[in-house]
Design a protein around this motif. Structure first.
Motif: not given
Lengths: 243, 243
Positions: A101-106, A131-132, A151-156
């Motif tokens: 169902x989901x694809x996480x591109x990290x 996606x990262x 998600x911007x990788x360093x934002x949070x």
């Protein structure tokens, strides 16, 4: 199609890991048995956190990683990870992209991430993509491609540090956290808007300044109603999603 | 000591930026006039978010950046940024490290970050340090040096993505956010503990597996009391800090 070389690392589940020091080459069909709802491409420092949170909540993802040295390390920690290039269509098939169902591109290669998004949109249109993004510009590209979660990788982490800085400066914990939440809400909206604007640099600059001004006014305003309204809006939209 | 070359970019405040296309070399004493409570070393994608959150909340930080191309970009966006190598003691003096309260190290060079921490502990022991860690190992090093706030640079964004993944899988928004918060609380505790353990790899591995098991049990437990207790503990400690 035969997936080769495909290094499969077998182990028990995370709780009590033990690993078998065997490299087994498998064909696509056998991997298709793995019908996990989530596939994670790239199991470095980013993908691992996503994966661990999912596992801790009872969802077992299928993991792909293409860095052999990383694979060795993961193996010692008892992870079941498939070795391979995440941008290969045959490998996505083998990983169960049709059933997932989901694809996480990290992965940490921005260009390859965009390629994978295009590939997945073409061949597995049902898959929701998370996606990262390396930075703001990369995030624009991903948003324009209709990626569900960017998600911007360093934002949070940077935002969390900012919240801690406010607290060290004497801002009360609740207020600092709320300021961080308002900032994120505002910044993500601005990101979305500017991704859609596609303007030239001067337009983006002008808009960027206006947005910064809006945010500063919002956060510095003594009019508590205003911030509370944004706060409520955030909460209500979250509740609506739940409903 | 004369700070040279020191490129100072002047502009108006963020709200209505206009910039003067002049590069002015200044001596240390003149920069000392800038008595901001926060100094940010490194104003790339990480430092910018920290800085923007502070500014939006009425705290103006002193900004240092050593990448000339980045400086050019920041300049077009109206930022007042000092150009220079953040690991130079004279530059830290010039940036007002004696008067400042917080030092944010947001550069993307892990080794240099450690050097700066040592330098600052020696020469400006009053300064509280918030440091960007590249990964877990780097975080251990920073924690062992007594750095006040350590944020692994991709941790929180990865966690946010994990929370979004849970929501897309049907987990209610509140529950997903709480799961993310419990995960972070637990992981940061484990990070602290393992930084202090200084064990060999087998000890770390065993402990790591135990911690993963604890977390999984915690999150998957039907015993709501348990999760609520952690939830409360988190809230109460946050409230205590405020009190």
């Amino acid at each position: 199609m035969v997936i080769t070389p495909l290094l499969m690392i077998i182990n028990e589940k995370l709780v009590q890991p033990r690993f078998i020091a065997a490299e087994i080459e498998r064909e696509a069909d056998e991997i298709d048995d793995n019908e996990n709802p989530v596939i994670i491409l790239g199991f470095g420092r980013f993908g691992q956190i996503v994966g661990r949170l999912l596992i801790a909540n009872g969802c077992r993802p299928t993991l792909l990683e293409h860095d052999p040295s990383q694979i060795d390390l993961l193996r010692r920690f008892g992870w079941k990870v498939f070795y391979g290039d995440a941008s290969r269509l045959d490998l996505l098939h083998a990983a169960g992209a049709e059933q997932a169902r989901l694809l996480v591109i990290a992965i940490d290669e921005p260009e390859k991430t965009l390629q994978i998004v295009d590939l997945v949109h073409k061949h597995f249109p049902h898959l929701k993509i998370l996606a990262r993004a390396s930075d703001r510009r990369h995030a624009y590209e991903l948003i324009r491609r209709g990626v569900e979660v960017v998600e911007r990788e360093t934002f949070s982490s940077a935002l969390d540090m900012g919240v801690e800085a406010l607290k060290l400066l004497g801002v009360r914990s609740y207020k600092a956290h709320r300021a961080g939440r308002i900032f994120k809400f505002h910044d993500v909206q601005a990101l979305q808007e500017m991704a859609e604007a596609r303007g030239d640099e001067s337009v983006l600059l002008a808009r960027s300044h206006q947005l910064a001004k809006d945010l500063e006014q919002l956060l510095q305003s003594d009019d508590r109603e205003l911030t509370q309204e944004v706060d409520r809006a955030w909460d209500i939209s979250a509740l609506r999603k739940d409903a």
